[in-house]
Design a protein around this motif. Sequence first.
Motif, short mmCIF file in Angstrom:
data_model
loop_
_atom_site.label_atom_id
_atom_site.label_comp_id
_atom_site.label_asym_id
_atom_site.label_seq_id
_atom_site.Cartn_x
_atom_site.Cartn_y
_atom_site.Cartn_z
N VAL A 134 -79.06 80.22 22.56
CA VAL A 134 -79.29 79.57 21.27
C VAL A 134 -79.76 78.13 21.44
O VAL A 134 -80.56 77.64 20.66
N LYS B 105 -86.88 74.29 17.91
CA LYS B 105 -87.62 75.55 17.82
C LYS B 105 -87.15 76.45 18.95
O LYS B 105 -87.26 76.08 20.12
N ARG B 106 -86.56 77.57 18.57
CA ARG B 106 -86.03 78.54 19.55
C ARG B 106 -85.11 77.87 20.55
O ARG B 106 -85.18 78.12 21.76
N GLY B 107 -84.26 76.99 20.04
CA GLY B 107 -83.23 76.37 20.87
C GLY B 107 -83.64 75.12 21.62
O GLY B 107 -82.80 74.48 22.26
N ARG B 108 -84.91 74.76 21.55
CA ARG B 108 -85.40 73.60 22.27
C ARG B 108 -85.79 72.48 21.31
O ARG B 108 -86.23 72.74 20.19
N ALA C 283 -82.86 78.49 14.76
CA ALA C 283 -83.44 77.60 15.78
C ALA C 283 -82.37 76.92 16.64
O ALA C 283 -82.69 76.32 17.66
N ARG D 151 -86.52 76.19 11.79
CA ARG D 151 -86.33 77.47 11.10
C ARG D 151 -84.90 77.97 11.28
O ARG D 151 -84.18 77.54 12.17
N GLU E 255 -93.96 77.85 12.22
CA GLU E 255 -94.81 78.99 12.57
C GLU E 255 -95.57 79.50 11.36
O GLU E 255 -95.69 80.71 11.12
#
Length: 258
Positions: A26, A229-232, A48, A45, A252
């Motif tokens: 995560v 974004k996506r954990g980063r 995220a 999002r 996105e």
Amino acid sequence: MICLQTMIEVRNLSQTFQTPKGPLQVLVDVNLDIPKGDFLAVIGRSGAGKSTFLRTLNGLLIPTVGSVRVNGTDITKLPKRELQKYRRTVGFIFQQFNLVGRLSALENVLHGRLGYLPTWRGLLGLYREQDYRIAREQLARVDLLAKENARVDSLSGGQQQRVAIARAMAQEPSLILADEPAANLDPVLSEEVMRTLKRFNEEEGVTVVINIHALELALKYAKRIVAFKRGRVVFDGRPEALSEAAVDDLYERKEMLA
């Protein structure tokens, strides 16, 4: 040049949860410095990693990898009793308010004083005179002193969130973490809640880290934006530096329209 004192140091922070489908990462290698008195909005999002990040800062989650230092102390390694002391200095504001509906506004705000009482006094609700004074002061600051005896479940959503903010401030915190505090409110009440948090940040110097879905509120009230974004972490800077292209990539939008 003004040199701001660093309050929170996040180093190489990663968080992985075990799910029926296997490991789910995560948070991925997050590194951040948050100075004292900052008003930082965390955007991105759903999924995220924003809420996970806030709960790690509060010590509610222990990271899989990495460290979180607050005022020089690594909270990820604190024993239970010391961690409880740390949480007393952190006001946490929830999306769902986390108030006791059958109790009055004043009684709910008094719960913010529990960390300062011996366990037996807290269980019996034996608050001190100074606890009542502090609770009423905070209700007054969110313009709800006239509602101190009203049941919380009789108040509007915006009023309930202001009670939750008053409860957090009754802890006399050095840090406020707010997890989507305006998510269930209409635009007018959302602005009211954000103005209240901003006022405490400016008047008390309380550091505020807020996870927020409404980008326009983040841009309007925050001193600094951190985007996940996506954990980063994919953006870290002042609101005016966040370009439209970066926002499209973050959420996105092009992929959604394709």
